[in-house]
Design an enzyme around this catalytic site. Structure first.
Site, PDB file in Angstrom:
ATOM      1  N   LYS A 275       0.864  -1.174   0.000  1.00 56.90           N
ATOM      2  CA  LYS A 275       0.000   0.000   0.000  1.00 56.90           C
ATOM      3  C   LYS A 275       0.903   1.227   0.000  1.00 56.90           C
ATOM      4  CE  LYS A 275      -4.068   1.939   2.340  1.00 56.90           C
ATOM      5  NZ  LYS A 275      -5.024   1.738   3.445  1.00 56.90           N
ATOM      6  N   ARG A 285     -13.312  11.688   1.558  1.00 54.31           N
ATOM      7  CA  ARG A 285     -12.671  12.376   2.676  1.00 54.31           C
ATOM      8  C   ARG A 285     -11.928  13.621   2.214  1.00 54.31           C
ATOM      9  NH1 ARG A 285      -9.221   7.666   4.600  1.00 54.31           N
ATOM     10  NH2 ARG A 285     -10.690   5.988   4.319  1.00 54.31           N
ATOM     11  N   LYS A 291       1.049   9.571   6.195  1.00 52.13           N
ATOM     12  CA  LYS A 291       1.066   8.163   6.578  1.00 52.13           C
ATOM     13  C   LYS A 291       2.354   7.477   6.140  1.00 52.13           C
ATOM     14  CE  LYS A 291      -3.955   7.664   6.707  1.00 52.13           C
ATOM     15  NZ  LYS A 291      -5.106   6.781   6.430  1.00 52.13           N
ATOM     16  N   GLU A 307       7.657  -6.710   2.107  1.00 47.09           N
ATOM     17  CA  GLU A 307       6.395  -6.681   2.844  1.00 47.09           C
ATOM     18  C   GLU A 307       5.490  -7.843   2.427  1.00 47.09           C
ATOM     19  OE1 GLU A 307       5.349  -4.861   5.266  1.00 47.09           O
ATOM     20  OE2 GLU A 307       6.500  -2.999   5.304  1.00 47.09           O
ATOM     21  N   LYS A 322      -1.922  -1.668  -3.945  1.00 46.99           N
ATOM     22  CA  LYS A 322      -2.720  -0.441  -4.030  1.00 46.99           C
ATOM     23  C   LYS A 322      -1.787   0.762  -4.128  1.00 46.99           C
ATOM     24  CE  LYS A 322      -6.151   2.161  -1.295  1.00 46.99           C
ATOM     25  NZ  LYS A 322      -6.951   2.184  -0.049  1.00 46.99           N
ATOM     26  N   SER A 348      -9.817   5.448  -5.866  1.00 48.09           N
ATOM     27  CA  SER A 348     -10.751   6.508  -6.228  1.00 48.09           C
ATOM     28  C   SER A 348     -10.169   7.491  -7.236  1.00 48.09           C
ATOM     29  CB  SER A 348     -11.200   7.264  -4.971  1.00 48.09           C
ATOM     30  OG  SER A 348     -10.090   7.813  -4.279  1.00 48.09           O
ATOM     31  N   TYR A 387     -14.233   0.549  -8.528  1.00 47.94           N
ATOM     32  CA  TYR A 387     -15.521   1.233  -8.512  1.00 47.94           C
ATOM     33  C   TYR A 387     -16.251   1.080  -9.844  1.00 47.94           C
ATOM     34  CZ  TYR A 387     -13.420   3.311  -4.378  1.00 47.94           C
ATOM     35  OH  TYR A 387     -12.819   3.484  -3.159  1.00 47.94           O
TER      36      TYR A 387
END
Length: 406
Positions: A275, A285, A291, A307, A322, A348, A387
């Site tokens: 990620k 949001r 992060k 990972e 992602k 998104s 989506y």
């Protein structure tokens, strides 16, 4: 002799999210450019100035007519080629027969946003997407997806601010929005495959994927203690796959042990093994958070492999990457290095860019949508969380549920 073009420093403007580097020794070319900011209102008039003979409109109803007179031969002898690749592309039947990558509704996972209310609320940054009422709007959308062969969904909750806390107890409330919704869906559609998000950010007052200490440090082990309870709560409600989607060390092993201890050996784990700290995230949001201490630098590939190997060793059943399109190389890397199924999350930002360009008639939205999905599959993804799932599956059903690249 060293050329003069390598003597002057070139100052590269910094990009948010990446460290600025000095490329000393390079000289930037100087151009006299008049910058005209892009505005939507300017698009139509600018396009009208382009010679119509040079560009055929994106969604034109008919192709330009073929010339009435065939081109004359301009060479005496054809090239002596032992292989002509175009021979295998000369008719639709052959092109379809030799297509190497296919996609079907079974490859798609449909992400759905839900909230406590009854009204479906449009998400302004994602045309065609809604925050669905968990009782009615969600049921109707799932039914539509199943009608075109999409039988896998992933739920994302909009948690009321009053229920959020620094330590996210609402995440493992058996009467919370996600457990209630899972039970409702399983009662209505017993064979529906439900993916749930084992993540802290929707339940935290900070919006971070972990408990935040006073000095701003994300507490790894303390957060995982809560994530274990969240995963068990979701499994108890009937979730088929729990998704460890925040990149905290040791989360997969801890969640696997917690599920097994409670008798949920049959519940799968899809780990978001890779990620990246991508600027393509956002959804509905409007929070900007750093992060970088737990998500991966987009510049790194070996770290991604490290990972993924760790998550596989800890008991992950599916490895997720992602975002999808910027990470096709990583999808292929993981596909070549593991025997586990590979998932890809078309986020998104990827969705919204295609939608926006389609609305502006810059591209053919449907064709670009399908091309993006087939390319993710070609890279090695077995599952695509997108989506576009309903829209793509509807098109696939019109083509006997198999996409033929045009």
């Amino acid at each position: 002799m060293t050329s003069s073009m390598f003597r002057s420093p070139c100052k590269i403007p910094s990009v948010k999210g990446f460290e600025q580097k000095s490329y000393v020794g390079h000289k930037a070319a100087s151009y006299n450019v008049s910058i005209n900011p892009f505005r939507r209102s300017d698009v139509s008039c600018q396009l009208q100035k382009i010679e119509s003979a040079l560009i055929w409109p994106v969604n034109a109803p008919e192709a330009p007519p073929l010339p009435s007179k065939l081109a004359e031969h301009v060479i005496d002898q054809p090239l002596q080629l032992s292989r002509r690749a175009r021979r295998n592309r000369k008719c639709p039947t052959q092109r379809d027969a030799y297509q190497e990558t296919n996609i079907s509704p079974a490859n798609l996972i449909y992400p759905l946003f839900i909230h406590e209310g009854e009204v479906d609320i449009p998400i302004s940054t994602m045309p065609g997407r809604y925050m669905l009422g968990w009782r009615h709007g969600l049921i109707e959308e799932v039914a539509r997806a199943r009608d075109v062969g999409v039988n896998s969904i992933k739920l994302y909750p909009k948690v009321p601010e009053a229920k959020k806390s620094p330590t996210g107890e609402e995440a493992f409330n058996d009467n919370g929005l996600i457990p209630r919704t899972v039970r409702l869906l399983k009662d209505r559609f017993p064979d529906l495959v439900i993916y749930t998000d084992v993540n802290f950010d929707e339940y935290s007052t900070t919006g971070h994927g972990g408990i935040v200490r006073e000095d701003g440090v994300i507490l790894n082990d303390e957060t995982i203690h809560q994530l274990r309870k969240q995963a068990v709560s979701q499994a108890r409600a009937g979730a088929d796959v729990v998704c460890t989607s925040e990149m905290l060390d040791g989360r997969v092993g801890a969640v696997r042990a917690a599920l097994d201890a409670e008798g949920f050996q049959h519940v799968s784990i899809m780990s978001y093994s890779v990620k990246y700290t991508s600027s393509l995230y956002g959804r509905f949001r409007k929070v900007e958070l750093d992060k970088k201490t737990y998500q991966i630098n987009p510049a790194n590939s070996r770290e991604a492999l490290l990972e993924a190997r760790e998550d596989e060793a800890e008991g992950a059943d599916i490895l997720m990457v992602k975002p999808a399109l910027p990470s096709l190389d990583i999808i292929r890397l993981l596909k070549d290095k593991t025997l586990l199924p590979i998932g890809a999350c078309q986020v998104s930002g990827e969705y919204s860019m295609i939608k926006a360009a389609g609305l502006l008639k810059m591209i053919d939205e449907e064709k670009v949508m399908m091309e993006s999905l087939i390319c993710i599959r070609r890279a090695g993804a077995d599952l695509i969380l997108t989506y576009f799932a309903l829209q793509a599956a509807t098109k696939l059903c019109g083509e006997n549920k198999r996409f033929i690249a045009n």
